[in-house]
Design a protein around this motif. Structure first.
Motif, PDB file in Angstrom:
ATOM      1  N   LEU A 158       0.825  -1.219   0.000  1.00 25.26           N
ATOM      2  CA  LEU A 158       0.000   0.000   0.000  1.00 25.26           C
ATOM      3  C   LEU A 158       0.855   1.264   0.000  1.00 25.26           C
ATOM      4  CD1 LEU A 158      -2.817  -1.018   2.538  1.00 25.26           C
ATOM      5  CD2 LEU A 158      -3.022  -0.730   0.058  1.00 25.26           C
ATOM      6  N   VAL A 159       1.899   1.292   0.815  1.00 31.10           N
ATOM      7  CA  VAL A 159       2.709   2.512   0.865  1.00 31.10           C
ATOM      8  C   VAL A 159       3.506   2.691  -0.431  1.00 31.10           C
ATOM      9  CG1 VAL A 159       2.872   2.629   3.378  1.00 31.10           C
ATOM     10  CG2 VAL A 159       4.586   1.317   2.114  1.00 31.10           C
ATOM     11  N   GLN A 160       3.884   1.582  -1.081  1.00 33.43           N
ATOM     12  CA  GLN A 160       4.570   1.708  -2.365  1.00 33.43           C
ATOM     13  C   GLN A 160       3.640   2.314  -3.423  1.00 33.43           C
ATOM     14  OE1 GLN A 160       7.774   1.267  -3.180  1.00 33.43           O
ATOM     15  NE2 GLN A 160       8.225   0.798  -1.021  1.00 33.43           N
ATOM     16  N   LYS A 161       2.334   2.111  -3.247  1.00 35.30           N
ATOM     17  CA  LYS A 161       1.333   2.733  -4.134  1.00 35.30           C
ATOM     18  C   LYS A 161       0.937   4.122  -3.627  1.00 35.30           C
ATOM     19  CE  LYS A 161      -0.661  -1.573  -5.860  1.00 35.30           C
ATOM     20  NZ  LYS A 161      -0.316  -1.298  -7.288  1.00 35.30           N
TER      21      LYS A 161
ATOM     22  N   LEU B 108      -3.001  -2.671   9.775  1.00 36.06           N
ATOM     23  CA  LEU B 108      -1.944  -3.569   9.311  1.00 36.06           C
ATOM     24  C   LEU B 108      -0.694  -3.421  10.185  1.00 36.06           C
ATOM     25  CD1 LEU B 108      -2.299  -3.132   5.437  1.00 36.06           C
ATOM     26  CD2 LEU B 108      -2.876  -5.174   6.786  1.00 36.06           C
ATOM     27  N   ALA B 109      -0.383  -2.182  10.545  1.00 37.52           N
ATOM     28  CA  ALA B 109       0.778  -1.944  11.408  1.00 37.52           C
ATOM     29  C   ALA B 109       0.571  -2.572  12.779  1.00 37.52           C
ATOM     30  CB  ALA B 109       1.032  -0.440  11.538  1.00 37.52           C
ATOM     31  N   LEU B 110      -0.642  -2.449  13.325  1.00 44.03           N
ATOM     32  CA  LEU B 110      -0.926  -3.017  14.649  1.00 44.03           C
ATOM     33  C   LEU B 110      -0.873  -4.547  14.627  1.00 44.03           C
ATOM     34  CD1 LEU B 110      -3.838  -0.684  15.832  1.00 44.03           C
ATOM     35  CD2 LEU B 110      -1.489  -0.737  16.684  1.00 44.03           C
ATOM     36  N   VAL B 111      -1.387  -5.155  13.554  1.00 45.15           N
ATOM     37  CA  VAL B 111      -1.338  -6.619  13.444  1.00 45.15           C
ATOM     38  C   VAL B 111       0.112  -7.079  13.317  1.00 45.15           C
ATOM     39  CG1 VAL B 111      -1.963  -8.602  12.003  1.00 45.15           C
ATOM     40  CG2 VAL B 111      -3.655  -6.820  12.463  1.00 45.15           C
TER      41      VAL B 111
ATOM     42  N   TRP C 272      -5.042   6.309   6.948  1.00 44.16           N
ATOM     43  CA  TRP C 272      -4.674   5.707   8.225  1.00 44.16           C
ATOM     44  C   TRP C 272      -5.534   4.500   8.559  1.00 44.16           C
ATOM     45  CZ3 TRP C 272      -8.098   5.069  12.164  1.00 44.16           C
ATOM     46  CH2 TRP C 272      -9.267   5.844  12.123  1.00 44.16           C
ATOM     47  N   TRP C 273      -6.805   4.527   8.134  1.00 44.71           N
ATOM     48  CA  TRP C 273      -7.708   3.429   8.465  1.00 44.71           C
ATOM     49  C   TRP C 273      -7.356   2.145   7.724  1.00 44.71           C
ATOM     50  CZ3 TRP C 273     -10.362   2.155   4.012  1.00 44.71           C
ATOM     51  CH2 TRP C 273     -10.463   3.158   3.034  1.00 44.71           C
TER      52      TRP C 273
END
Length: 415
Positions: free
Chosen positions: A210-213, A224-227, A218-219
């Motif tokens: 996602l960040v590469q795109k 994903l970061a928390l998991v 934040w939602w």
């Protein structure tokens, strides 16, 4: 003819402006950190110390997910993940798009960080090699520099030091943080559970995709970061490693000139105030509350090893590595700088706090007698390093202030 290498030379204008903004945030955060640590130390040594322990040991969180942690553990495992996420963003940006993408510029802070971690470890081990009770496990405690605390000292000095020196200290500390998290993952993982660690790769990969795109929602990213964090925590690897792994997936460069700030810079701008203003001070508050009477005496080898590592090891490591870089690259100090400046910064690098406290807990166990002794050693060593550095840097501060005043007088006469 090859350009002469200048140690502590002035960086690009864009990079200098960005570093200046970071330094302002970290300096403010450092003052909050010091205030939180002092408050905890006072509270833990009053008749109401039991209340401090009750708050620190209060447990909450979903037990089914093995996240029924104490308040102190949430601060160490959760909030510090934010700190390492920001450090990871900064490190990646420095080496991908910052001035340190030039190997010649990168050589100095990297070498200084390595030397500044190796020498304190050697000194600590030499003092504690024959000490019983698992004392040698604390070898990594005096290896970490606390950039927020160090910059708070510089801020109190009201220094006129050249910006390049402060930039060097910041970069050294960022590399130091990466080495520290590597040490934590490699040497302080007591039990490894491969399944959760492998499962953590799934949300980590989705986050990276996602960040590469250039997705910024934040939602989508935060769950994903928390998991990822939760699975790394369940694996036995310290959960702060998740912060660095997530940061390394974030792209630094913009896809087009009109796109605005890169995503790494965008995240850093959003999360650094939370890291410096909340995460680190709260962790310091719950980690620094050592009862002085419960710690070992000042003759304890653990305390001596930490103090000597921070005060002597850091100074010798950083100063010696810088001299070796200068010696073998035939570089020169930037015009107007002195080795007294380098000495002052080398001593200031001995201010170890946030990561040192974390490693102390991992090495000896939170709340143990050895952990209390380690905390006292970190406090004493850091205060001594800050005091000695202040004496050296105040002298240099006076020198640079006189230069500025002389230039102002010359300008007045010319006009």
């Amino acid at each position: 003819m090859a350009e002469k290498i200048r140690l502590f030379g002035r960086g690009s204008l864009v990079e200098t402006s960005r570093i200046a903004a970071i330094l302002r945030t970290e300096t403010t955060g450092g003052l909050l950190l010091v205030g939180a640590a002092v408050a905890a130390l006072i509270w833990a040594n009053t008749p109401w110390s039991g209340t401090y322990e009750t708050v620190s040991d209060f447990q909450f969180g979903p037990a089914a997910l093995h996240l029924d942690l104490t308040v102190a553990e949430w601060a160490a495992d959760g909030l510090l993940a934010i700190f390492f996420f920001v450090a990871g963003l900064e490190l990646k940006r420095e080496f991908v798009a910052g001035d340190l993408r030039d190997p010649r510029r990168a050589a100095l802070p990297v070498a200084a960080a390595i030397g500044g971690m190796a020498m304190p470890a050697v000194i600590y081990v030499a003092i504690n090699a024959t000490t019983s009770g698992g004392a040698p496990r604390g070898w990594a405690i005096p290896t970490a520099t606390d950039i927020a605390f160090a910059l708070a000292v510089l801020g109190l000095i009201n220094t006129h030091l050249p910006a390049a020196l402060r930039t060097f200290l910041l970069t050294l500390a960022v590399v130091d943080d990466l080495l520290a998290i590597t040490i934590i993952a490699a040497f302080y993982t007591t039990s490894l559970h491969p399944v959760p660690l492998l499962l953590a790769l799934i949300p980590l990969a989705l986050f990276g995709l996602l960040v590469q795109k250039r997705v910024r929602h934040w939602w989508l990213l935060l769950p994903l970061a928390l998991v990822t964090w939760g699975l790394v925590h369940a694996s036995g690897v310290h959960a702060t490693v998740a912060g660095v792994l997530l940061a390394f997936t974030v792209p630094v460069r913009r896809r087009s000139p009109g796109e605005g700030p890169g995503l790494a810079e965008h995240f850093e701008h959003r999360w650094r105030p939370l890291s410096a203003g909340l995460a680190v001070p709260v962790f310091a508050f719950f980690a620094a509350g050592v009862t002085v009477s419960g710690a070992g005496g000042f003759g304890d080898p653990v305390l001596i090893g930490i103090v000597a590592g921070l005060l002597v090891g850091k100074t010798v490591g950083v100063l010696g590595s810088t001299w070796l870089v200068q010696r073998f690259t035939r570089a020169e100090l930037a015009k107007g700088l002195s080795w007294w400046d380098v000495l002052g910064l080398a001593v200031l690098a001995g201010v170890g706090f946030t990561v040192a406290l974390l490693i102390g807990e991992l090495a000896f166990g939170p709340g143990s007698d050895r952990d209390a002794t380690a905390k006292l050693g970190i406090l004493v060593g850091s205060v001594l390093a800050a005091a000695v550095a202040t004496v050296v840097l105040r002298g240099r501060n006076r020198h640079y202030r006189e230069l500025v005043e002389e230039e102002e007088r010359d300008d007045c006469y010319e006009n």
